[in-house]
Scaffold this active site. Structure first.
Site, PDB file in Angstrom:
ATOM      1  N   GLU A  83      27.858   0.637  58.236  1.00 39.72           N
ATOM      2  CA  GLU A  83      26.600   0.132  58.886  1.00 39.72           C
ATOM      3  C   GLU A  83      27.339  -0.772  60.234  1.00 39.72           C
ATOM      4  O   GLU A  83      28.230  -0.623  60.315  1.00 39.72           O
ATOM      5  CB  GLU A  83      25.842  -0.795  58.196  1.00 39.72           C
ATOM      6  N   CYS A 117      28.779  -9.809  48.620  1.00 36.84           N
ATOM      7  CA  CYS A 117      29.626  -8.507  48.324  1.00 36.84           C
ATOM      8  C   CYS A 117      31.024  -8.608  48.926  1.00 36.84           C
ATOM      9  O   CYS A 117      32.109  -8.009  48.484  1.00 36.84           O
ATOM     10  CB  CYS A 117      29.111  -7.298  48.846  1.00 36.84           C
ATOM     11  N   ASN A 175      21.005 -10.871  47.208  1.00 32.67           N
ATOM     12  CA  ASN A 175      21.887 -12.149  47.457  1.00 32.67           C
ATOM     13  C   ASN A 175      21.725 -12.571  48.774  1.00 32.67           C
ATOM     14  O   ASN A 175      21.974 -13.708  49.105  1.00 32.67           O
ATOM     15  CB  ASN A 175      23.467 -11.504  47.199  1.00 32.67           C
ATOM     16  N   GLU A 199      26.150   1.122  50.753  1.00 35.41           N
ATOM     17  CA  GLU A 199      26.718  -0.150  50.730  1.00 35.41           C
ATOM     18  C   GLU A 199      26.825  -0.942  49.333  1.00 35.41           C
ATOM     19  O   GLU A 199      25.748  -1.405  48.785  1.00 35.41           O
ATOM     20  CB  GLU A 199      26.343  -1.041  51.836  1.00 35.41           C
TER      21      GLU A 199
HETATM   22  P1  NAD Z   1      21.105  -3.423  42.518  1.00 36.69           P
HETATM   23  O1  NAD Z   1      21.756  -2.272  42.779  1.00 36.69           O
HETATM   24  O2  NAD Z   1      20.560  -3.810  41.202  1.00 36.69           O
HETATM   25  O3  NAD Z   1      19.766  -3.583  43.342  1.00 36.69           O
HETATM   26  C1  NAD Z   1      19.663  -3.216  44.683  1.00 36.69           C
HETATM   27  C2  NAD Z   1      18.103  -2.550  45.193  1.00 36.69           C
HETATM   28  O4  NAD Z   1      18.174  -1.405  44.527  1.00 36.69           O
HETATM   29  C3  NAD Z   1      16.983  -3.391  44.690  1.00 36.69           C
HETATM   30  O5  NAD Z   1      16.135  -3.566  45.747  1.00 36.69           O
HETATM   31  C4  NAD Z   1      16.779  -2.545  43.403  1.00 36.69           C
HETATM   32  O6  NAD Z   1      15.351  -2.788  43.313  1.00 36.69           O
HETATM   33  C5  NAD Z   1      16.889  -1.285  43.725  1.00 36.69           C
HETATM   34  N1  NAD Z   1      17.110  -0.181  42.687  1.00 36.69           N
HETATM   35  C6  NAD Z   1      17.488  -0.490  41.615  1.00 36.69           C
HETATM   36  N2  NAD Z   1      17.514   0.669  40.712  1.00 36.69           N
HETATM   37  C7  NAD Z   1      16.928   1.711  41.591  1.00 36.69           C
HETATM   38  C8  NAD Z   1      16.938   3.036  41.748  1.00 36.69           C
HETATM   39  N3  NAD Z   1      17.135   3.580  40.448  1.00 36.69           N
HETATM   40  N4  NAD Z   1      16.470   3.514  42.636  1.00 36.69           N
HETATM   41  C9  NAD Z   1      16.085   3.248  43.769  1.00 36.69           C
HETATM   42  N5  NAD Z   1      16.174   1.704  44.064  1.00 36.69           N
HETATM   43  C10 NAD Z   1      16.641   0.939  43.040  1.00 36.69           C
HETATM   44  O7  NAD Z   1      21.920  -4.621  43.215  1.00 36.69           O
HETATM   45  P2  NAD Z   1      21.709  -6.021  43.141  1.00 36.69           P
HETATM   46  O8  NAD Z   1      22.024  -6.544  41.838  1.00 36.69           O
HETATM   47  O9  NAD Z   1      20.190  -6.323  43.684  1.00 36.69           O
HETATM   48  O10 NAD Z   1      22.672  -6.317  44.352  1.00 36.69           O
HETATM   49  C11 NAD Z   1      23.959  -6.971  43.840  1.00 36.69           C
HETATM   50  C12 NAD Z   1      24.962  -5.658  44.138  1.00 36.69           C
HETATM   51  O11 NAD Z   1      24.922  -5.405  45.505  1.00 36.69           O
HETATM   52  C13 NAD Z   1      26.363  -6.351  44.028  1.00 36.69           C
HETATM   53  O12 NAD Z   1      26.972  -5.143  43.335  1.00 36.69           O
HETATM   54  C14 NAD Z   1      27.030  -6.081  45.513  1.00 36.69           C
HETATM   55  O13 NAD Z   1      28.140  -6.303  45.583  1.00 36.69           O
HETATM   56  C15 NAD Z   1      26.076  -5.542  46.098  1.00 36.69           C
HETATM   57  N6  NAD Z   1      26.163  -5.725  47.616  1.00 36.69           N
HETATM   58  C16 NAD Z   1      26.744  -5.021  48.435  1.00 36.69           C
HETATM   59  C17 NAD Z   1      26.708  -5.166  49.799  1.00 36.69           C
HETATM   60  C18 NAD Z   1      27.491  -4.383  50.928  1.00 36.69           C
HETATM   61  O14 NAD Z   1      27.100  -4.505  52.060  1.00 36.69           O
HETATM   62  N7  NAD Z   1      28.405  -3.491  50.618  1.00 36.69           N
HETATM   63  C19 NAD Z   1      25.931  -6.243  50.307  1.00 36.69           C
HETATM   64  C20 NAD Z   1      25.297  -7.095  49.359  1.00 36.69           C
HETATM   65  C21 NAD Z   1      25.295  -6.742  48.036  1.00 36.69           C
END
Ligand code: NAD
Length: 480
Positions: free
Chosen positions: A461, A282, A150, A248
């Site tokens: 963080e 997020c 995002n 996060e």
């Molecule tokens: P996601 O969990 O699908 O993927 C995040 C990252 O993890 C990607 O690089 C993905 O390739 C990797 N990943 C996926 N499966 C994995 C595994 N089994 N092992 C290791 N890595 C793996 O999330 P997304 O769809 O890319 O992002 C959206 C989500 O992120 C939303 O839920 C949002 O709220 C959250 N988010 C949180 C914050 C925060 O600071 N709390 C900030 C931004 C986004």
């Protein structure tokens, strides 16, 4: 077609198994590049390079590491225009937003930790006149940084900068949906003089190369930002290996509007909190609680503000809402709008896919959507949608709104809007949330702790919290 390759040991290379994934521009629906589909052997190479680079990098003075990180920050600034275009093409966000928010923040992340590392200190404890303890903070070794789609370069650098500043070497993975700016970042690091192996960037799918990073025995810590389900899975792999973890995760953030506010002015901020970056932040406020005696007036003002979120080609200046990141995510968001109708919700504005003429005819656009009439405990009000969809919920008393705001499994961020200072503090203290903004939203000071409670994450963080995460304290006790 451009190939988005891995960056290992200071140079770009193809994935060992020779496989690639198509990378789609979500605003046009067209494939415009191929991303390396890396696997465990690529991760092994990257970890080896990082392990080899660790002794020299960790032994370097903080000032020398700081100089290199500052040069990377300047390198991002030098390429800001190209990076903003790349971010917009990969993610679907308005180019104007990438220029105003994403790339400046990546510049700041590098510069912030470059200077933060020059201003840290460690503790000392005098036990008696003859016994003294002092603490040294050691880098962890090779660490893994995994980031979402995002805010691609913004969140990628938010992890990498403190990890490197503290003396670790890094194997990092951006999202497979938004790989481009991390790919360009490798060259910027090389040009800035970052020694080979200190940062290695692996492209590919989460379940394949992401998981290989998490499970690698030489990777000592994982800093992850992404969905809660993924975070739980990562924890199930990393916890039995006793790795340090910073998670996060998702949010379902409340925006609370009390009846003492300037309705027109606050509606502007509340719409911005709901719809910035297509609601794909997020921290976006997706549950809007409005005190009942201003409910109708505020609803009208919010609808007017929502109409100002022009949906369209991300490259146009007037566009305030671009495309959602991909077709699957668009369908997920539209699915939640259908669910809202089934759950008894009334769509006040939006509620549909948008078709944009011309270059973006095949893009994945959703109109900014406001929904009312839903029970606070229904799925639409409990689950993270992560799109331009917000619900309106009336409330009567302070206690009632706090209970409703706290009713989800998440606890990342909240915003409270009031001119009553006692109410502001009381509400802020009672919300189950890692971050509370009062009369503002997404107002960031990089020194503050950043993260969530409950299912929104583990750890913090930002500022000294990030440097603490990326180091291990050692206490040394001296008897004189
Ligand atoms: P996601 O969990 O699908 O993927 C995040 C990252 O993890 C990607 O690089 C993905 O390739 C990797 N990943 C996926 N499966 C994995 C595994 N089994 N092992 C290791 N890595 C793996 O999330 P997304 O769809 O890319 O992002 C959206 C989500 O992120 C939303 O839920 C949002 O709220 C959250 N988010 C949180 C914050 C925060 O600071 N709390 C900030 C931004 C986004």
């Amino acid at each position: 077609m451009l190939n988005i390759r891995n960056y290992i040991n200071g140079h770009y290379c193809d994935p060992i198994l020779g496989e690639w994934i198509e990378n789609v521009n979500p605003a046009t629906g067209e494939v415009y590049s191929l991303v390396a589909r890396s696997a465990a052997p690529d991760v092994d190479l990257a970890v080896q390079a990082a392990a080899d680079a660790f002794p020299a990098w960790s032994a370097m003075s903080a000032q020398n590491r700081s100089d290199i990180l500052m040069a990377i920050s300047r390198g991002i600034a030098l390429h800001a225009e190209d990076l903003a275009l790349a971010e917009s093409a990969d993610q679907g966000k308005p180019l104007s937003l990438a220029k105003k928010m994403d790339i400046p923040r990546a510049i700041d992340n590098m510069a912030f930790f470059a200077t933060e590392i020059l201003h840290t200190n460690t503790e000392a404890f005098q036990t008696s006149s003859q016994v003294m303890n002092y603490v040294v903070r050691k880098p962890l070794g090779v660490v893994g940084c995994i980031s979402p789609w995002n805010l691609p370069l913004y969140l990628f650098t938010w992890k990498i900068a403190p990890a490197l500043a503290a003396g670790n070497t890094v194997v990092a993975k951006p999202s497979e949906l938004t790989p481009m700016t991390a790919f360009l970042f490798g060259q910027i690091c090389a040009d800035a003089g970052l020694p080979p192996g200190v940062l290695n960037i692996i492209q590919g799918l989460g379940a394949e190369c992401g998981e290989a990073i998490v499970a690698h025995p030489q990777v000592t810590a994982i800093s992850f930002t992404g969905g809660t389900t993924t975070g739980k899975h990562i924890a199930s792999v990393a916890a039995p290996m006793l790795k340090k973890m910073s998670l996060e995760l998702g949010g379902k953030n409340p925006t609370i509007v009390f009846d003492d506010v300037d309705v027109t002015q606050v509606a502007q901020h509340v719409a911005r909190a709901a719809f910035t970056n297509q609601g794909e932040i997020c921290l976006c406020g997706s549950r809007i609680f409005i005190q009942r005696n201003i409910y109708e007036k505020f609803r009208e003002a919010l609808i007017i503000e929502t109409q100002r979120f022009v949906v369209g080609d991300p490259l146009l200046d007037e566009t305030r809402l671009g495309a959602l990141v991909n077709e699957a995510h668009m369908n997920k968001v539209l699915g939640y709008i259908d669910l809202a109708k089934e759950e008894g919700g009334k769509i006040l504005i939006g509620g549909t896919r948008m078709h944009v003429e011309g270059r973006c005819a095949g893009g994945f656009f959703v109109a900014p959507t406001l929904i009312e009439g839903l029970d606070v405990l229904c799925r639409v009000n409990q689950e993270e949608i992560f799109g331009p969809v917000a619900t309106l919920i009336p409330f009567d008393t302070d206690d009632e709104v706090i209970a409703m705001a706290n009713s989800t499994a998440y606890g990342l961020a909240a915003s409270v809007w009031t001119t009553n200072i006692n109410r502001a503090h009381r509400t802020a203290h009672q919300l189950e949330s890692g971050i509370v903004w009062v009369n503002t939203w997404l107002n960031r000071d990089l020194r503050t702790p950043f993260g969530g409670v409950k299912h929104s994450g583990v750890g913090r963080e930002g500022g000294s919290e990030a440097l603490r995460f990326f180091t291990e304290p050692k206490n040394i006790c001296l008897q004189f």
